[in-house]
Scaffold this motif. Structure first.
Motif, PDB file in Angstrom:
ATOM      1  N   TYR A 198      47.835  54.376  34.785  1.00 50.65           N
ATOM      2  CA  TYR A 198      48.896  55.383  34.716  1.00 50.65           C
ATOM      3  C   TYR A 198      48.454  56.569  33.877  1.00 50.65           C
ATOM      4  O   TYR A 198      47.845  56.397  32.823  1.00 50.65           O
ATOM      5  N   CYS A 199      48.808  57.748  34.346  1.00 51.38           N
ATOM      6  CA  CYS A 199      48.509  58.970  33.604  1.00 51.38           C
ATOM      7  C   CYS A 199      49.710  59.902  33.693  1.00 51.38           C
ATOM      8  O   CYS A 199      50.159  60.234  34.789  1.00 51.38           O
ATOM      9  N   ALA A 200      50.212  60.299  32.554  1.00 49.47           N
ATOM     10  CA  ALA A 200      51.274  61.291  32.487  1.00 49.47           C
ATOM     11  C   ALA A 200      50.683  62.564  31.901  1.00 49.47           C
ATOM     12  O   ALA A 200      49.929  62.520  30.931  1.00 49.47           O
ATOM     13  N   ILE A 201      51.017  63.677  32.514  1.00 53.55           N
ATOM     14  CA  ILE A 201      50.538  64.968  32.055  1.00 53.55           C
ATOM     15  C   ILE A 201      51.744  65.770  31.578  1.00 53.55           C
ATOM     16  O   ILE A 201      52.691  65.973  32.340  1.00 53.55           O
ATOM     17  N   VAL A 202      51.701  66.174  30.325  1.00 54.31           N
ATOM     18  CA  VAL A 202      52.774  66.995  29.771  1.00 54.31           C
ATOM     19  C   VAL A 202      52.218  68.415  29.674  1.00 54.31           C
ATOM     20  O   VAL A 202      51.291  68.681  28.902  1.00 54.31           O
TER      21      VAL A 202
END
Length: 125
Positions: free
Chosen positions: A84-88
């Motif tokens: 999983y990768c979240a980009i803010v």
């Protein structure tokens, strides 16, 4: 190689993921490569399956930086068995980074706020 403490990044550890706050990063590609190396070192722990990358609003992912995200982030994600990768990032900037990240096995999403990304990742895990 510089240590994480020498880089403009603050990795914040959670049980199954890290938040990489790069708000102080100035957009320099060499520094970004060093941050990526530090990321790979910390994400070598098998229980860390997610990451949240908080990017500064003033840095635009284009040209060499976009190429590095496509190759370097993909290689790092594969080596760390990232799931999983979240980009803010701000609006279209986040979408551009998401599209540059070429790791089809990783579930990726973009967010405007870190808290939203943390909530999403905690639900996924």
């Amino acid at each position: 190689m510089p240590t994480v403490a020498d880089l403009p990044v603050e990795p914040i550890e959670h049980e199954k993921f890290y938040i990489w706050d790069m708000s102080d990063w100035d957009g320099d590609l060499d520094t970004f490569e060093q941050i990526n190396e530090a990321w790979m070192e910390l994400h070598s722990e098998p229980e860390k399956v997610g990451t949240i990358s908080v990017l500064p609003d003033h840095v635009v992912a284009d040209g060499e930086l976009q190429d590095f995200i496509s190759g370097g982030w993909t290689e790092a994600a594969e080596g760390a068995e990232l799931e999983y990768c979240a980009i803010v990032a701000d609006g279209l900037h986040g979408l551009a980074i998401e599209q540059s990240f070429d790791a089809s096995w990783v579930t990726v999403d973009t967010f405007q706020e870190t808290e939203e990304a943390v909530s999403w990742l905690e639900k996924e895990l």
